[in-house]
Design a protein around this motif. Sequence first.
Motif, PDB file in Angstrom:
ATOM      1  N   ALA A  97     -33.491   4.540  -8.052  1.00  0.00           N
ATOM      2  CA  ALA A  97     -35.041   4.478  -7.576  1.00  0.00           C
ATOM      3  C   ALA A  97     -35.162   6.088  -7.437  1.00  0.00           C
ATOM      4  CB  ALA A  97     -35.482   3.780  -6.536  1.00  0.00           C
ATOM      5  N   ALA A  98     -36.664   6.352  -8.221  1.00  0.00           N
ATOM      6  CA  ALA A  98     -37.077   7.776  -8.013  1.00  0.00           C
ATOM      7  C   ALA A  98     -38.569   7.857  -8.125  1.00  0.00           C
ATOM      8  CB  ALA A  98     -36.643   8.487  -9.319  1.00  0.00           C
ATOM      9  N   GLY A  99     -39.073   8.605  -7.276  1.00  0.00           N
ATOM     10  CA  GLY A  99     -40.568   8.833  -7.219  1.00  0.00           C
ATOM     11  C   GLY A  99     -41.022   9.814  -8.273  1.00  0.00           C
ATOM     12  N   ASP A 100     -42.434   9.820  -8.709  1.00  0.00           N
ATOM     13  CA  ASP A 100     -42.947  11.044  -9.442  1.00  0.00           C
ATOM     14  C   ASP A 100     -44.324  11.493  -8.945  1.00  0.00           C
ATOM     15  OD1 ASP A 100     -44.843   9.200  -9.817  1.00  0.00           O
ATOM     16  OD2 ASP A 100     -44.121   8.397 -11.865  1.00  0.00           O
ATOM     17  N   GLU A 101     -44.843  12.492  -9.591  1.00  0.00           N
ATOM     18  CA  GLU A 101     -46.047  13.367  -9.508  1.00  0.00           C
ATOM     19  C   GLU A 101     -47.189  12.151  -9.390  1.00  0.00           C
ATOM     20  OE1 GLU A 101     -47.835  17.307 -10.074  1.00  0.00           O
ATOM     21  OE2 GLU A 101     -46.203  16.843 -11.292  1.00  0.00           O
ATOM     22  N   THR A 129     -37.479   8.334  -1.877  1.00  0.00           N
ATOM     23  CA  THR A 129     -37.167   6.892  -1.997  1.00  0.00           C
ATOM     24  C   THR A 129     -35.980   6.682  -1.640  1.00  0.00           C
ATOM     25  OG1 THR A 129     -36.501   7.227  -4.432  1.00  0.00           O
ATOM     26  CG2 THR A 129     -38.915   6.699  -3.717  1.00  0.00           C
ATOM     27  N   LEU A 130     -35.774   5.593  -0.649  1.00  0.00           N
ATOM     28  CA  LEU A 130     -34.472   5.089  -0.102  1.00  0.00           C
ATOM     29  C   LEU A 130     -34.523   3.647   0.035  1.00  0.00           C
ATOM     30  CD1 LEU A 130     -34.167   7.889   2.838  1.00  0.00           C
ATOM     31  CD2 LEU A 130     -33.104   8.076   0.761  1.00  0.00           C
ATOM     32  N   PHE A 131     -33.264   3.111  -0.202  1.00  0.00           N
ATOM     33  CA  PHE A 131     -32.984   1.847   0.046  1.00  0.00           C
ATOM     34  C   PHE A 131     -32.717   1.228   1.225  1.00  0.00           C
ATOM     35  CE2 PHE A 131     -32.239   2.330  -4.494  1.00  0.00           C
ATOM     36  CZ  PHE A 131     -32.928   1.111  -4.949  1.00  0.00           C
ATOM     37  N   THR A 132     -32.978   0.176   1.601  1.00  0.00           N
ATOM     38  CA  THR A 132     -32.800  -0.360   3.064  1.00  0.00           C
ATOM     39  C   THR A 132     -31.149  -0.722   2.993  1.00  0.00           C
ATOM     40  OG1 THR A 132     -33.428  -2.384   2.639  1.00  0.00           O
ATOM     41  CG2 THR A 132     -34.944  -0.920   3.630  1.00  0.00           C
ATOM     42  N   ASN A 133     -30.325  -0.978   4.142  1.00  0.00           N
ATOM     43  CA  ASN A 133     -29.058  -1.224   3.982  1.00  0.00           C
ATOM     44  C   ASN A 133     -28.654  -2.865   3.604  1.00  0.00           C
ATOM     45  OD1 ASN A 133     -29.901  -2.789   6.341  1.00  0.00           O
ATOM     46  ND2 ASN A 133     -28.350  -1.772   7.711  1.00  0.00           N
ATOM     47  N   ASP A 134     -29.764  -3.345   3.514  1.00  0.00           N
ATOM     48  CA  ASP A 134     -29.569  -4.980   2.957  1.00  0.00           C
ATOM     49  C   ASP A 134     -29.913  -4.935   1.403  1.00  0.00           C
ATOM     50  OD1 ASP A 134     -32.399  -4.496   2.937  1.00  0.00           O
ATOM     51  OD2 ASP A 134     -32.968  -6.248   4.082  1.00  0.00           O
ATOM     52  N   LYS A 135     -30.257  -3.623   0.931  1.00  0.00           N
ATOM     53  CA  LYS A 135     -30.202  -3.686  -0.720  1.00  0.00           C
ATOM     54  C   LYS A 135     -31.771  -4.529  -1.261  1.00  0.00           C
ATOM     55  CE  LYS A 135     -25.258  -3.740  -1.169  1.00  0.00           C
ATOM     56  NZ  LYS A 135     -24.296  -4.362  -1.531  1.00  0.00           N
TER      57      LYS A 135
END
Length: 539
Positions: A97-101, A129-135
């Motif tokens: 995952a990635a964010g953008d402008e 952007t980060l994933f939760t531990n349950d994916k």
Amino acid sequence: MDSRFYALNTRRFQQRAQVETPDTIYWERLEKPEFMKECNTIDYLDFSPTEPDNFVVTCSVRVQIYNLVTKLVVKNLSRFQKTAYGATFRQDGRLLAAGDEEGHVKLFDTTSRNILRIFKGHKAPVHRTLFTNDKLQLTSFCDDKSVRLWDVSKEKVVQTYNDAHTDYIRAGAMNPVAGNMFVSGGYDGKINLFDTRAENAIQRTLDHGSPVESLLFMPNGSIFISAGGNQVRVWDLISGCRLLTMMAQHHKTVTCLRLGTDGRRLFSGGLDRHVKIYDTTTYKTVHTLTYPNAVVSLAVAGADQAVVAGMVDGLISIRRMIVENKPSNLNQIRVNHASKEKKKKLVKKLLKPNTSQVVDHTIKDRSKATKLQSFDVHLRKFNFKRALDAVLLPRQAEKHPENTVAVITELLQRRALDKALSERPEAFLIQFIDFLCTHLPEVRFMRPLLNAANTILNVFDASSTSYGAKVLEALQRLSDTVQAEIALTFEMLQLKGAMDTIIGVSLSDSDKPKARTVATKGARMQPSKRAEKYVIYVD
């Protein structure tokens, strides 16, 4: 007021090899850095959890996955209209995952490079952007001062936390144990602790004191760490987010945090070109890595196989751990070092005479003060000339130049070096100038000795006596030494510019290897209708 006299600290001028610890032995096994050049600042770095030889680089409008061994691009994810930010792998390595402008969050399949989901809703750039531990869910931290929780499969927002901060949100971290908890850090200097189960999601608001650049949870989930300004702060989640300790080892802003050695070492990179390594049990600095430019992103491979740093000028430094024929385990090094120290203590104990006799009472020995060296004794009595004489003795100056430089530095700080050099015979002045010419090229001595050279020139200018030809020859040697150092600096800068050009051209023209496909278990996620229709418009 403390009236005791403290001996000069000569260790700061010693070479690093003279102070040896288990950590210095371990981390000095990192190879010399290999550099790669990108076109812009390296925003974020992350290692794949399933393929330890692959790491992702976020830079400008591209997200590229590099191979650690070949230093070549394995996959190129360029589906961005504007600048990309904070590309990070999911825990299973299958998604990225990635964010953008533009304020979008994009989800990619790392095997096929297809864009699977596009999460829209933010009104400003999304930097993390980060994933939760349950994916199953994804958290985005945005410059519109909001935090959003997304459902990965349905491509819909689960929860929005508006006005979580009063300034840009540039940092976040997910709790690795409690999937419902995470923290966010903003440029307002605040840290918010969220619990998605509670009616009031923001459970705590902490003050870091400076704009928060990076956040990190420890593996057990009970401690999290924040970085901002020149400080790194450690917070205890269990005891109500109590501040455990604060480290201020950097001279400039700390930009990134990472864990290494299975969570037993903490890395912090900063704009002062240093990466500090801390022991997470004592939070003391155990080693320092130096880089050619300001460090803005950092990644550490599993089992400390490599340390990758991204710099503000687009340079990527890769330092791999040397493991052949040597034990690379930090615990093994520590055990060996401890056994050596134990043997030394045992030898001392055996050599010490046995005086264990039954007595009525014991008279405690008077504690001995630190023994001062001869130059410390003269400095204590303000005999500056004798202190300088003591460290300029031929044997002393040749064997321990750090002592000589320490005394010169102390005299400069006391503004007494000119007094120590005035009204001196020509032989002494020539000896002093020769010492400057010999040790001026050494980096550890350069700054204080340049100041000393300026001081001796001022002494000659203020003197009304005429000097002989030998003194003038010594001054000419000093002038030649300084000019040689200036010329060397210019040559190094030219060489650096030429190497940057060659590296840039070679990377842009290099043949990229074919992407290696990895078989994945279970049904593969299919692109959503929004992702299939997404088109990049080129001006």
